[in-house]
Design a protein around this motif. Structure first.
Motif, mmCIF file in Angstrom:
data_model
loop_
_atom_site.group_PDB
_atom_site.id
_atom_site.type_symbol
_atom_site.label_atom_id
_atom_site.label_comp_id
_atom_site.label_asym_id
_atom_site.label_seq_id
_atom_site.Cartn_x
_atom_site.Cartn_y
_atom_site.Cartn_z
ATOM 1 N N PHE A 29 -3.681 0.827 7.817
ATOM 2 C CA PHE A 29 -2.269 0.870 7.434
ATOM 3 C C PHE A 29 -1.371 0.444 8.571
ATOM 4 O O PHE A 29 -0.394 -0.275 8.360
ATOM 5 C CB PHE A 29 -1.897 2.284 6.978
ATOM 6 C CG PHE A 29 -0.449 2.434 6.593
ATOM 7 C CD1 PHE A 29 0.481 2.962 7.478
ATOM 8 C CD2 PHE A 29 -0.012 2.042 5.339
ATOM 9 C CE1 PHE A 29 1.804 3.108 7.131
ATOM 10 C CE2 PHE A 29 1.316 2.178 4.975
ATOM 11 C CZ PHE A 29 2.231 2.714 5.876
ATOM 12 N N ASN A 30 -1.700 0.857 9.777
ATOM 13 C CA ASN A 30 -0.787 0.631 10.894
ATOM 14 C C ASN A 30 -0.736 -0.821 11.341
ATOM 15 O O ASN A 30 0.051 -1.154 12.232
ATOM 16 C CB ASN A 30 -1.134 1.539 12.071
ATOM 17 C CG ASN A 30 -2.525 1.265 12.613
ATOM 18 O OD1 ASN A 30 -3.331 0.640 11.952
ATOM 19 N ND2 ASN A 30 -2.797 1.731 13.812
ATOM 20 N N ILE A 31 -1.544 -1.690 10.747
ATOM 21 C CA ILE A 31 -1.439 -3.105 11.076
ATOM 22 C C ILE A 31 -1.128 -3.937 9.829
ATOM 23 O O ILE A 31 -1.317 -5.149 9.815
ATOM 24 C CB ILE A 31 -2.702 -3.644 11.767
ATOM 25 C CG1 ILE A 31 -3.941 -3.465 10.872
ATOM 26 C CG2 ILE A 31 -2.892 -2.970 13.109
ATOM 27 C CD1 ILE A 31 -5.155 -4.183 11.425
ATOM 28 N N ASN A 32 -0.655 -3.268 8.785
ATOM 29 C CA ASN A 32 -0.310 -3.970 7.550
ATOM 30 C C ASN A 32 1.182 -3.913 7.284
ATOM 31 O O ASN A 32 1.809 -2.859 7.423
ATOM 32 C CB ASN A 32 -1.038 -3.331 6.364
ATOM 33 C CG ASN A 32 -2.474 -3.773 6.263
ATOM 34 O OD1 ASN A 32 -2.779 -4.767 5.635
ATOM 35 N ND2 ASN A 32 -3.364 -3.043 6.904
ATOM 36 N N SER A 33 1.734 -5.045 6.873
ATOM 37 C CA SER A 33 3.102 -5.060 6.391
ATOM 38 C C SER A 33 3.124 -4.524 4.970
ATOM 39 O O SER A 33 2.165 -4.702 4.213
ATOM 40 C CB SER A 33 3.662 -6.481 6.414
ATOM 41 O OG SER A 33 3.707 -6.980 7.729
ATOM 42 N N MET A 34 4.216 -3.873 4.616
ATOM 43 C CA MET A 34 4.336 -3.250 3.302
ATOM 44 C C MET A 34 5.655 -3.653 2.660
ATOM 45 O O MET A 34 6.626 -3.984 3.344
ATOM 46 C CB MET A 34 4.288 -1.720 3.434
ATOM 47 C CG MET A 34 3.015 -1.180 4.081
ATOM 48 S SD MET A 34 1.544 -1.404 3.065
ATOM 49 C CE MET A 34 1.936 -0.319 1.690
ATOM 50 N N GLY A 35 5.690 -3.585 1.346
ATOM 51 C CA GLY A 35 6.911 -3.956 0.641
ATOM 52 C C GLY A 35 7.186 -3.053 -0.547
ATOM 53 O O GLY A 35 6.298 -2.335 -1.022
#
Length: 125
Positions: A29-35
């Motif tokens: 999660f900490n290296i993923n962009s989210m929208g």
């Protein structure tokens, strides 16, 4: 298996506020962009806001700029959408999604691969 679970939707009067949360079962999660996206009845899914992996970069649709704020807590694997000054036209099902790693537009739903089940936001006039 990746799971995204949204919460925090509900019924609110125009001018009110809601805070949506999206909990992710992503080890990375900490290296993923989210929208965040939303879809109103009879309309296409539309971009609302996105945030880079560190939280340093944020992106907003013009229709929500200045009213909504996206943020994330990587320690909790959670992304938030604070919605203020809500309007009836904000009524929709709101979805969080994981952006496909790498390049691509933050604004297109086709650049996101994992989606939550959605949470309903209804704003009464």
């Amino acid at each position: 298996q990746v799971q995204l679970v949204e919460s925090g939707g509900g019924l609110v009067q125009a001018g009110g506020s809601l805070r949506l949360s999206c909990a992710a079962s992503l080890l990375t999660f900490n290296i993923n962009s989210m929208g965040w996206f939303r879809q109103a009845p009879g309309k296409e899914r539309e971009f609302v806001a996105a945030i880079g992996w560190s939280g340093g970069s944020t992106y907003y649709a013009d229709s929500v700029k200045g009213r909504f704020t996206i943020s994330r807590d990587n320690a909790k694997n959670t992304v938030y959408l604070q919605m203020n000054s809500l309007k009836p036209e904000d009524t929709a099902v709101y979805y969080c999604a994981r952006k496909v790693p790498g390049g691509g537009s933050y604004y297109s739903p086709y650049e996101y691969d994992y989606w939550g089940q959605g949470t309903q936001v209804t704003v009464s006039s």
